[in-house]
Design an enzyme around this catalytic site. Structure first.
Site, PDB file in Angstrom:
ATOM      1  N   THR A 204      -0.694   1.601   6.769  1.00 43.98           N
ATOM      2  CA  THR A 204      -0.462   0.444   5.912  1.00 43.98           C
ATOM      3  C   THR A 204      -0.301  -0.795   6.779  1.00 43.98           C
ATOM      4  O   THR A 204       0.312  -0.745   7.845  1.00 43.98           O
ATOM      5  CB  THR A 204       0.789   0.627   5.043  1.00 43.98           C
ATOM      6  OG1 THR A 204       1.027  -0.582   4.311  1.00 43.98           O
ATOM      7  CG2 THR A 204       2.025   0.950   5.864  1.00 43.98           C
ATOM      8  N   GLY A 205      -0.896  -1.900   6.328  1.00 46.34           N
ATOM      9  CA  GLY A 205      -0.764  -3.137   7.102  1.00 46.34           C
ATOM     10  C   GLY A 205      -2.019  -3.985   7.016  1.00 46.34           C
ATOM     11  O   GLY A 205      -2.704  -3.992   5.997  1.00 46.34           O
TER      12      GLY A 205
ATOM     13  N   GLY B 242     -10.589  -2.460   2.551  1.00 44.68           N
ATOM     14  CA  GLY B 242      -9.711  -2.332   3.707  1.00 44.68           C
ATOM     15  C   GLY B 242      -9.769  -0.953   4.335  1.00 44.68           C
ATOM     16  O   GLY B 242     -10.728  -0.192   4.157  1.00 44.68           O
ATOM     17  N   ASP B 243      -8.717  -0.598   5.057  1.00 43.04           N
ATOM     18  CA  ASP B 243      -8.701   0.661   5.798  1.00 43.04           C
ATOM     19  C   ASP B 243      -8.350   1.870   4.942  1.00 43.04           C
ATOM     20  O   ASP B 243      -8.739   2.997   5.267  1.00 43.04           O
ATOM     21  CB  ASP B 243      -7.720   0.572   6.962  1.00 43.04           C
ATOM     22  CG  ASP B 243      -6.274   0.386   6.486  1.00 43.04           C
ATOM     23  OD1 ASP B 243      -6.033  -0.522   5.661  1.00 43.04           O
ATOM     24  OD2 ASP B 243      -5.392   1.141   6.919  1.00 43.04           O
TER      25      ASP B 243
ATOM     26  N   ARG C 298     -14.205  -6.948  -0.835  1.00 43.18           N
ATOM     27  CA  ARG C 298     -13.538  -6.581   0.419  1.00 43.18           C
ATOM     28  C   ARG C 298     -12.966  -5.174   0.311  1.00 43.18           C
ATOM     29  O   ARG C 298     -12.342  -4.821  -0.673  1.00 43.18           O
ATOM     30  CB  ARG C 298     -12.419  -7.578   0.727  1.00 43.18           C
ATOM     31  CG  ARG C 298     -11.608  -7.263   2.002  1.00 43.18           C
ATOM     32  CD  ARG C 298     -10.353  -6.474   1.718  1.00 43.18           C
ATOM     33  NE  ARG C 298      -9.519  -6.286   2.929  1.00 43.18           N
ATOM     34  CZ  ARG C 298      -8.415  -5.570   2.973  1.00 43.18           C
ATOM     35  NH1 ARG C 298      -7.983  -4.959   1.891  1.00 43.18           N
ATOM     36  NH2 ARG C 298      -7.737  -5.444   4.104  1.00 43.18           N
TER      37      ARG C 298
ATOM     38  N   GLY D 117      -5.373  -4.336   7.190  1.00 42.16           N
ATOM     39  CA  GLY D 117      -6.427  -3.328   7.148  1.00 42.16           C
ATOM     40  C   GLY D 117      -7.579  -3.532   8.096  1.00 42.16           C
ATOM     41  O   GLY D 117      -8.077  -2.570   8.698  1.00 42.16           O
TER      42      GLY D 117
ATOM     43  N   THR E 288       0.863  -1.168   0.000  1.00 39.90           N
ATOM     44  CA  THR E 288       0.000   0.000   0.000  1.00 39.90           C
ATOM     45  C   THR E 288       0.904   1.224   0.000  1.00 39.90           C
ATOM     46  O   THR E 288       1.983   1.196   0.582  1.00 39.90           O
ATOM     47  CB  THR E 288      -0.860  -0.005   1.289  1.00 39.90           C
ATOM     48  OG1 THR E 288      -1.731  -1.121   1.255  1.00 39.90           O
ATOM     49  CG2 THR E 288      -1.653   1.280   1.426  1.00 39.90           C
TER      50      THR E 288
END
Length: 318
Positions: free
Chosen positions: A236-237, A215-216, A213, A239, A185
């Site tokens: 980042t990671g 994510g964050d 899906r 999410g 990301t």
């Protein structure tokens, strides 16, 4: 507020980045790419451009860069398709824009900014977001534009395990990476010379993720947030975990309501809140005073920053 020393920071993802399988040449390619992006955004800030302009330029360049998982070369869903997400936020006005689940917009970050500037909504998804981008004259591409054979092979390996993994974990399941393997990301935060902050984030998501899906990254307050009163944050990671703790907003809330410094706030989120529920990854943040934090709890995080006209600093591992 004028003549503030501008600051720019970027990330290219955090996660399982193995130092033993990353050659010196590969590492140098990452450092060079990060440096070039920071130099371009830094030059813009020095000319007096806004933090929003600088972060959007940086993320757009990262979307085009063949070393990171955003834009061209994004990871595949379980159904071997692409669904991209992006968000931007202006700390001066709290205006924000985001798009999610798109597969035909060449630069997702441009679409996110167009949503911000339009002002009617904050988050658009799927075909509706693509129709909006088309109406606003943004460059559209065929979904195959985002595909690379390396990412397809990565999907096939991961799909066989039945897991959904971050780009870094997926890459770690492969042989040592070649130069065109993309990781991470991407995101940027900036403080401009007028004292305003902004954040931008873009991603191809997780390898083998279920279609639909999100994510964050495109969720304001989870993976992206900016407020002149406190800080600008891009995450980042993993999410889902960042969503559950509202990571980006929590950093700003700890500063606003608890009086925490930027360093204390980011460390509390990254080293305590996230690990408590199994969350891995990191974030970059800059506050209104120009303080920087590039915090992560994983093996590494692709990152770079520059202050004023100083030379950029790049790093991968702790």
């Amino acid at each position: 507020m004028k003549n503030v020393t501008p600051v720019i920071a970027i990330h290219g993802g955090a996660g399982t980045i193995n130092a033993t399988t990353t050659s010196a040449a590969q590492a140098q390619a990452y450092h060079d790419a990060l440096r070039n992006v920071v130099l371009a955004a830094q030059a813009l800030l020095i000319k007096g451009a806004s933090a929003l302009d600088a972060t959007c330029l940086a993320v757009e360049m990262l979307e085009d860069c063949p070393l990171f998982n955003a834009g061209h070369g994004s990871v595949f869903t379980h159904d071997e398709t692409h669904e991209l997400d992006a968000a931007v936020m202006d700390g001066a006005t709290l205006a924000a824009g985001a798009i999610a689940g798109v597969s035909r917009i060449r630069h997702p970050v441009r679409a996110a900014r167009a949503v911000l500037e339009d002002g009617a909504h904050v988050l658009l998804a799927g075909p509706g977001a693509e129709a909006f981008a088309r109406e606003h004259g943004l460059e559209m591409v065929e979904p195959s534009y985002f595909s690379t054979e390396a990412r397809r092979q990565q999907l096939h390996r991961v799909r066989g395990t039945g897991r959904v993994v971050t780009d870094h974990e997926g890459a770690a399941m492969t042989p040592p990476l070649d130069e065109d393997k993309k990781l991470g990301t991407v995101g940027a935060v900036a403080l401009d010379m007028h004292g305003h902050v902004a954040a931008a984030t873009s991603t191809g998501g997780m390898t083998n993720k279920r279609v639909g899906r999100i994510g964050d990254s495109p969720l304001i307050g989870a993976g992206t947030y900016a407020d002149d009163r406190t800080a600008a944050v891009s995450c980042t990671g993993s999410g889902e975990m960042f969503i559950r703790v509202a990571a980006a907003y929590d950093v700003c809330a700890r500063m606003a309501y608890g009086g925490a410094t930027l360093e204390a706030a980011t460390n509390a989120v990254v080293q305590q809140s996230l690990p408590a529920i199994g969350g891995t990854g990191g974030l970059i943040a800059v506050d209104r005073h120009g303080n920087l934090s590039l915090a992560f709890n994983s093996e590494g995080m692709y990152r770079a920053h520059a202050r004023g006209d100083e030379s950029p600093v790049t790093a991968i591992f702790a």
